[in-house]
Design a protein around this motif. Structure first.
Motif, PDB file in Angstrom:
ATOM      1  N   VAL A  75       0.832  -1.208   0.000  1.00 29.91           N
ATOM      2  CA  VAL A  75       0.000   0.000   0.000  1.00 29.91           C
ATOM      3  C   VAL A  75       0.865   1.256   0.000  1.00 29.91           C
ATOM      4  O   VAL A  75       0.586   2.213  -0.738  1.00 29.91           O
ATOM      5  N   GLN A  76       1.916   1.255   0.807  1.00 27.63           N
ATOM      6  CA  GLN A  76       2.786   2.424   0.855  1.00 27.63           C
ATOM      7  C   GLN A  76       3.469   2.670  -0.482  1.00 27.63           C
ATOM      8  O   GLN A  76       3.570   3.815  -0.935  1.00 27.63           O
ATOM      9  N   SER A  77       3.939   1.621  -1.111  1.00 20.14           N
ATOM     10  CA  SER A  77       4.614   1.775  -2.393  1.00 20.14           C
ATOM     11  C   SER A  77       3.674   2.362  -3.440  1.00 20.14           C
ATOM     12  O   SER A  77       4.022   3.326  -4.138  1.00 20.14           O
ATOM     13  N   THR A  78       2.473   1.811  -3.544  1.00 20.48           N
ATOM     14  CA  THR A  78       1.495   2.320  -4.515  1.00 20.48           C
ATOM     15  C   THR A  78       1.168   3.783  -4.251  1.00 20.48           C
ATOM     16  O   THR A  78       1.159   4.618  -5.170  1.00 20.48           O
ATOM     17  N   HIS A  79       0.917   4.103  -2.996  1.00 21.20           N
ATOM     18  CA  HIS A  79       0.544   5.477  -2.633  1.00 21.20           C
ATOM     19  C   HIS A  79       1.672   6.463  -2.924  1.00 21.20           C
ATOM     20  O   HIS A  79       1.453   7.507  -3.561  1.00 21.20           O
ATOM     21  N   LEU A  80       2.865   6.141  -2.477  1.00 18.60           N
ATOM     22  CA  LEU A  80       3.969   7.095  -2.626  1.00 18.60           C
ATOM     23  C   LEU A  80       4.358   7.290  -4.091  1.00 18.60           C
ATOM     24  O   LEU A  80       4.681   8.417  -4.509  1.00 18.60           O
ATOM     25  N   LEU A  81       4.313   6.239  -4.873  1.00 22.72           N
ATOM     26  CA  LEU A  81       4.647   6.392  -6.297  1.00 22.72           C
ATOM     27  C   LEU A  81       3.602   7.250  -7.004  1.00 22.72           C
ATOM     28  O   LEU A  81       3.934   8.023  -7.913  1.00 22.72           O
ATOM     29  N   GLU A  82       2.350   7.148  -6.588  1.00 24.29           N
ATOM     30  CA  GLU A  82       1.307   8.006  -7.164  1.00 24.29           C
ATOM     31  C   GLU A  82       1.534   9.465  -6.769  1.00 24.29           C
ATOM     32  O   GLU A  82       1.360  10.373  -7.591  1.00 24.29           O
ATOM     33  N   VAL A  83       1.924   9.698  -5.523  1.00 28.71           N
ATOM     34  CA  VAL A  83       2.171  11.066  -5.063  1.00 28.71           C
ATOM     35  C   VAL A  83       3.364  11.671  -5.799  1.00 28.71           C
ATOM     36  O   VAL A  83       3.312  12.832  -6.236  1.00 28.71           O
ATOM     37  N   VAL A  84       4.424  10.901  -5.964  1.00 24.53           N
ATOM     38  CA  VAL A  84       5.601  11.398  -6.685  1.00 24.53           C
ATOM     39  C   VAL A  84       5.237  11.733  -8.124  1.00 24.53           C
ATOM     40  O   VAL A  84       5.651  12.772  -8.664  1.00 24.53           O
ATOM     41  N   ALA A  85       4.459  10.882  -8.760  1.00 23.13           N
ATOM     42  CA  ALA A  85       4.071  11.108 -10.153  1.00 23.13           C
ATOM     43  C   ALA A  85       3.247  12.379 -10.312  1.00 23.13           C
ATOM     44  O   ALA A  85       3.273  13.016 -11.374  1.00 23.13           O
ATOM     45  N   ALA A  86       2.528  12.760  -9.250  1.00 23.04           N
ATOM     46  CA  ALA A  86       1.685  13.954  -9.312  1.00 23.04           C
ATOM     47  C   ALA A  86       2.444  15.236  -8.979  1.00 23.04           C
ATOM     48  O   ALA A  86       1.909  16.336  -9.159  1.00 23.04           O
ATOM     49  N   GLU A  87       3.667  15.121  -8.527  1.00 21.20           N
ATOM     50  CA  GLU A  87       4.449  16.288  -8.147  1.00 21.20           C
ATOM     51  C   GLU A  87       4.975  17.038  -9.379  1.00 21.20           C
ATOM     52  O   GLU A  87       5.258  16.416 -10.420  1.00 21.20           O
ATOM     53  N   PRO A  88       5.131  18.365  -9.285  1.00 19.14           N
ATOM     54  CA  PRO A  88       5.781  19.114 -10.371  1.00 19.14           C
ATOM     55  C   PRO A  88       7.193  18.572 -10.588  1.00 19.14           C
ATOM     56  O   PRO A  88       7.920  18.333  -9.612  1.00 19.14           O
ATOM     57  N   PRO A  89       7.603  18.368 -11.824  1.00 16.87           N
ATOM     58  CA  PRO A  89       8.919  17.770 -12.102  1.00 16.87           C
ATOM     59  C   PRO A  89      10.073  18.488 -11.417  1.00 16.87           C
ATOM     60  O   PRO A  89      11.046  17.850 -10.980  1.00 16.87           O
ATOM     61  N   GLN A  90       9.987  19.836 -11.303  1.00 19.26           N
ATOM     62  CA  GLN A  90      11.091  20.575 -10.705  1.00 19.26           C
ATOM     63  C   GLN A  90      11.242  20.314  -9.207  1.00 19.26           C
ATOM     64  O   GLN A  90      12.265  20.672  -8.615  1.00 19.26           O
ATOM     65  N   LEU A  91      10.222  19.684  -8.604  1.00 24.55           N
ATOM     66  CA  LEU A  91      10.301  19.380  -7.170  1.00 24.55           C
ATOM     67  C   LEU A  91      10.700  17.929  -6.904  1.00 24.55           C
ATOM     68  O   LEU A  91      10.794  17.522  -5.741  1.00 24.55           O
ATOM     69  N   VAL A  92      10.917  17.184  -7.960  1.00 22.83           N
ATOM     70  CA  VAL A  92      11.370  15.798  -7.818  1.00 22.83           C
ATOM     71  C   VAL A  92      12.858  15.764  -8.169  1.00 22.83           C
ATOM     72  O   VAL A  92      13.243  15.775  -9.339  1.00 22.83           O
ATOM     73  N   MET A  93      13.664  15.752  -7.148  1.00 25.87           N
ATOM     74  CA  MET A  93      15.114  15.848  -7.328  1.00 25.87           C
ATOM     75  C   MET A  93      15.760  14.481  -7.195  1.00 25.87           C
ATOM     76  O   MET A  93      15.735  13.873  -6.128  1.00 25.87           O
ATOM     77  N   GLY A  94      16.304  14.008  -8.285  1.00 33.01           N
ATOM     78  CA  GLY A  94      16.914  12.694  -8.302  1.00 33.01           C
ATOM     79  C   GLY A  94      15.908  11.609  -8.650  1.00 33.01           C
ATOM     80  O   GLY A  94      14.743  11.871  -8.933  1.00 33.01           O
ATOM     81  N   SER A  95      16.386  10.380  -8.608  1.00 30.17           N
ATOM     82  CA  SER A  95      15.538   9.232  -8.978  1.00 30.17           C
ATOM     83  C   SER A  95      14.740   8.766  -7.757  1.00 30.17           C
ATOM     84  O   SER A  95      14.906   7.643  -7.263  1.00 30.17           O
ATOM     85  N   VAL A  96      13.860   9.661  -7.288  1.00 31.89           N
ATOM     86  CA  VAL A  96      13.115   9.395  -6.055  1.00 31.89           C
ATOM     87  C   VAL A  96      12.171   8.203  -6.216  1.00 31.89           C
ATOM     88  O   VAL A  96      12.099   7.332  -5.350  1.00 31.89           O
ATOM     89  N   ALA A  97      11.429   8.180  -7.315  1.00 31.62           N
ATOM     90  CA  ALA A  97      10.476   7.088  -7.521  1.00 31.62           C
ATOM     91  C   ALA A  97      11.185   5.742  -7.544  1.00 31.62           C
ATOM     92  O   ALA A  97      10.723   4.764  -6.929  1.00 31.62           O
ATOM     93  N   GLU A  98      12.317   5.683  -8.228  1.00 27.15           N
ATOM     94  CA  GLU A  98      13.072   4.435  -8.289  1.00 27.15           C
ATOM     95  C   GLU A  98      13.553   4.034  -6.894  1.00 27.15           C
ATOM     96  O   GLU A  98      13.489   2.859  -6.511  1.00 27.15           O
ATOM     97  N   HIS A  99      14.026   5.026  -6.142  1.00 27.09           N
ATOM     98  CA  HIS A  99      14.534   4.751  -4.799  1.00 27.09           C
ATOM     99  C   HIS A  99      13.420   4.222  -3.888  1.00 27.09           C
ATOM    100  O   HIS A  99      13.603   3.234  -3.171  1.00 27.09           O
ATOM    101  N   ILE A 100      12.254   4.881  -3.925  1.00 30.89           N
ATOM    102  CA  ILE A 100      11.117   4.434  -3.108  1.00 30.89           C
ATOM    103  C   ILE A 100      10.698   3.027  -3.516  1.00 30.89           C
ATOM    104  O   ILE A 100      10.468   2.156  -2.666  1.00 30.89           O
TER     105      ILE A 100
END
Length: 287
Positions: A75-100
């Motif tokens: 559940v956490q993985s699904t939720h967090l990956l959805e939240v990251v995908a919805a973030e403005p690209p300039q606020l996603v620094m590094g390979s956060v989705a991959e790391h999560i």
């Protein structure tokens, strides 16, 4: 009530094979069935021989812990990956989705291995045997022989009183204590819902109405508790990234978003509680 217990045992047993192959929703269904059983056996403890059912509750808690570890990681993985995908690209620094994804996938795999060991253990097989005996020869007390309208309201009333003793008090100022109290309210709401569902066949629509109210409280406080769990995961993740010299800005931002999510859920519950008719003691609990 015994029919309700039997239905939950059937769900738990029926999901065994599907859980072993990690079929969709099977772990969730088995976990919920274990929760139902544990809660009902606790709420209606005066109607059962406690020396038999108390150990069953202990074993259901043990099983639920391993089911929960797998489910929570998913559940956490699904939720967090959805939240990251919805973030403005300039606020996603590094390979956060991959790391999560990698971190939670690792946690999920570890939890799956531990669950498999539990399901292959003599302890789990003994639990299934005990549940089978519990249904074939229910360990009922003499109070269970009373008419349903006399025997069932009192245990439900105690559960209702517990949630009100928690929710009617001012929440602590300390954030951690506040989260813990809201979690206790949620657990009590869940117990109230399960109790009402168990007695609904005997007590009818009045129990169903209270179950619906309790489920509403449980759901919104479930969102709050999910945010608490996710925040703990993100904090640990951010600390590791910082110590590794990686940019943890986005993880910190996700933590703040989860904090806001929890605050919204808390406000929603408090508003619902203060205005809801379900907080007033139903007359049928006094029967």
């Amino acid at each position: 009530m015994l029919a309700h217990v039997a239905a939950q045992v059937k769900i738990l047993v029926d999901q065994d094979a599907a859980v072993r192959t990690y079929e969709s929703e099977s772990i969730h269904d088995m976990r919920v069935a274990a929760r139902h059983l544990r809660s009902v056996l606790a709420t209606f403890r005066p109607l059962f021989r406690a020396e038999i059912t108390d150990p069953v509750r202990t074993e259901l808690t043990f099983l639920g812990r391993f089911l929960g570890a797998v489910r929570d990681a998913e559940v956490q993985s699904t939720h967090l990956l959805e939240v990251v995908a919805a973030e403005p690209p300039q606020l996603v620094m590094g390979s956060v989705a991959e790391h999560i994804g990698l971190e939670l996938q690792r946690d999920s795999r570890t939890a799956e291995i531990e669950l498999s060991e539990v399901l292959d253990s003599p302890r789990y097989r003994a639990l299934l045997d005990t549940l089978d005996r519990l249904l074939s020869d229910p360990p009922l007390t003499t109070r269970a022989g009373e008419p349903a309208v006399r025997a069932l309201p009192a245990p439900v009333a105690r559960t209702w009183k517990r949630i009100h003793s928690l929710a009617d008090h001012r929440l602590p100022e300390d954030p951690d204590d506040r989260d813990r109290q809201l979690h206790e309210i949620r657990k009590s709401a869940k117990d109230l819902r399960y109790a009402c569902e168990a007695v609904e066949p005997a007590l009818g629509r009045r129990a169903a109405r209270l179950a619906t109210t309790a489920e509403r409280w449980q759901t919104v406080l479930g969102d709050h508790q999910d945010s608490v769990v996710v925040r703990a995961t993100l904090q640990s993740m951010g600390e590791r990234m910082f110590l590794d010299g990686r940019n943890s800005f986005t993880i910190g931002r996700l933590h703040a978003l989860e904090q806001r999510r929890g605050q919204r859920a808390e406000k929603q519950f408090l508003t619902s509680w203060s205005k809801g008719s379900g907080r007033h003691r139903p007359t049928w609990l006094d029967e």
